[in-house]
Enzyme design. Structure first.
Site, PDB file in Angstrom:
ATOM      1  N   GLY A  12      27.993 -24.513 -52.350  1.00  0.00           N
ATOM      2  CA  GLY A  12      28.125 -25.534 -51.309  1.00  0.00           C
ATOM      3  C   GLY A  12      26.896 -26.427 -51.265  1.00  0.00           C
ATOM      4  CE1 TYR A 139      29.907 -24.418 -38.957  1.00  0.00           C
ATOM      5  CE2 TYR A 139      29.216 -26.273 -37.603  1.00  0.00           C
ATOM      6  CZ  TYR A 139      28.979 -25.389 -38.637  1.00  0.00           C
ATOM      7  OH  TYR A 139      27.813 -25.488 -39.353  1.00  0.00           O
TER       8      TYR A 139
HETATM    9  N1  SER Z   1      26.718 -30.451 -40.469  1.00  0.00           N
HETATM   10  C1  SER Z   1      27.533 -29.604 -39.645  1.00  0.00           C
HETATM   11  C2  SER Z   1      28.786 -30.267 -39.273  1.00  0.00           C
HETATM   12  O1  SER Z   1      28.784 -31.468 -39.148  1.00  0.00           O
HETATM   13  C3  SER Z   1      26.777 -29.224 -38.409  1.00  0.00           C
HETATM   14  O2  SER Z   1      26.276 -27.957 -38.578  1.00  0.00           O
HETATM   15  O3  SER Z   1      29.757 -29.604 -39.057  1.00  0.00           O
END
Ligand code: SER
Length: 313
Positions: A12, A139
């Protein structure tokens, strides 16, 4: 006996650069890359599999004599909203598998949290280390639950797990995968390719961001720190720069690249609106001497150079 390193989510955005940094400095320790798909360009040892498969992970730990895990596998904010069930499964089951194995095999673990752990009820300017954590995305929910789980495994079982709350990470070698901060990477590619960019956030949406080199260094530095210095076992606030799409576009123009920008906010706008504009990371600066090196102009310069280099390949 020298113990080896496992990086999950190895191919990633962060994993691919962390692996390179670890290989460079790990001496004779092997770095084992784990991901759900193979990177055909990767020359090292890799294992392809599902992070929810604990027995597979156990076999890797035993077979490769693993002592440290950088557990980066995660579904990010925007893709997570499209499939919240999968986000929960991958993010939470994956972390629990790693923490359980850490307990059993005495592994040291790095796991990233995120600015997504914060939510609408969090103070948005200079967001403190200890504050309200009521995220609005799955998330973010997995990040808050994950932080607490890490702290629990540390307190209850002595697992040496360390964590930072990454801001949006800006890089050019590997694209980010489905986050709300991804615009700040896309914009460089479009600026160089077409001179035009349609931004999915409003022009004045400020978010905390960080250049990849700083993010990698923070990751290595928190893992190198004396355990007595790691006073926070949920996750450390971590900051470098904060900017809006309009400010970033100006900085790109200032660096000599003409850019027209239009704003067409989509569902990611409300995610961004629930996140901090800037972060207070004084605990990280005090406890393990965190210090960022890339400000906005330095980051823009490196991004333009890197994207041009990638396009020339
Ligand atoms: N970069 C990530 C996102 O935008 C934030 O942790 O989901």
């Amino acid at each position: 006996m020298k113990k080896n390193i496992l990086v999950t989510g190895a191919f990633g955005q962060i994993g691919s650069e962390l692996i390179a940094a670890l290989e460079k400095r790990s001496g004779k320790s092997l770095v084992v890359a784990f991901d759900k798909r193979l990177d055909p360009n990767f020359k090292g040892i890799s294992v392809i599999g599902d992070i929810t498969d604990k027995e597979l992970l156990r076999n890797i730990v035993i077979e490769h004599n693993i002592g440290t895990v950088y557990h980066l596998v995660s579904l990010l904010s925007a893709v997570g909203e499209n499939n919240p069930e999968l986000a929960w499964k991958v993010n939470m089951d994956g972390l629990r598998n790693i923490l359980d194995l850490a307990r059993e095999y005495d592994l040291k673990v790095f796991w990233p949290s995120s600015i997504a752990a914060f939510g609408k009820t969090t103070p948005r300017e200079n967001t403190p280390q200890r504050t309200v954590l009521e995220p609005g995305t799955m998330y973010g929910v997995t990040k808050v639950a994950g932080e607490l789980l890490c702290q629990y495994y540390f307190n209850k079982f002595g697992v040496d797990v360390r964590s930072v709350r990454y801001p949006g990470v800006i890089s050019w070698k590997t694209l980010p995968g489905g986050g709300t901060t991804d615009y700040a990477v896309d914009i460089f590619w479009k600026a160089i390719e077409t001179g035009e960019y349609v931004c999915f956030l409003k022009k004045d949406t400020a978010l905390p961001m960080m250049y990849i080199d700083d993010a990698i260094r923070a990751t290595l530095e928190i893992m190198d720190a004396d355990p007595k210095k790691i006073a926070i076992r949920t996750s450390y606030n971590l900051a470098a720069v904060s900017f809006t799409p309009a400010t970033l576009a100006d900085a790109i123009r200032k660096a000599g690249v003409p850019l027209k920008i239009k704003y067409l906010p989509d569902f990611r706008q409300s995610i961004a609106d629930s996140w901090p504009k800037s972060i207070d990371d004084k605990s990280a600066r005090k406890d393990w001497k965190w210090k960022h090196q890339f400000d906005l102009d330095k980051m823009v310069k490196e991004m333009l150079r890197g994207v041009r280099e990638m396009r020339a390949k």
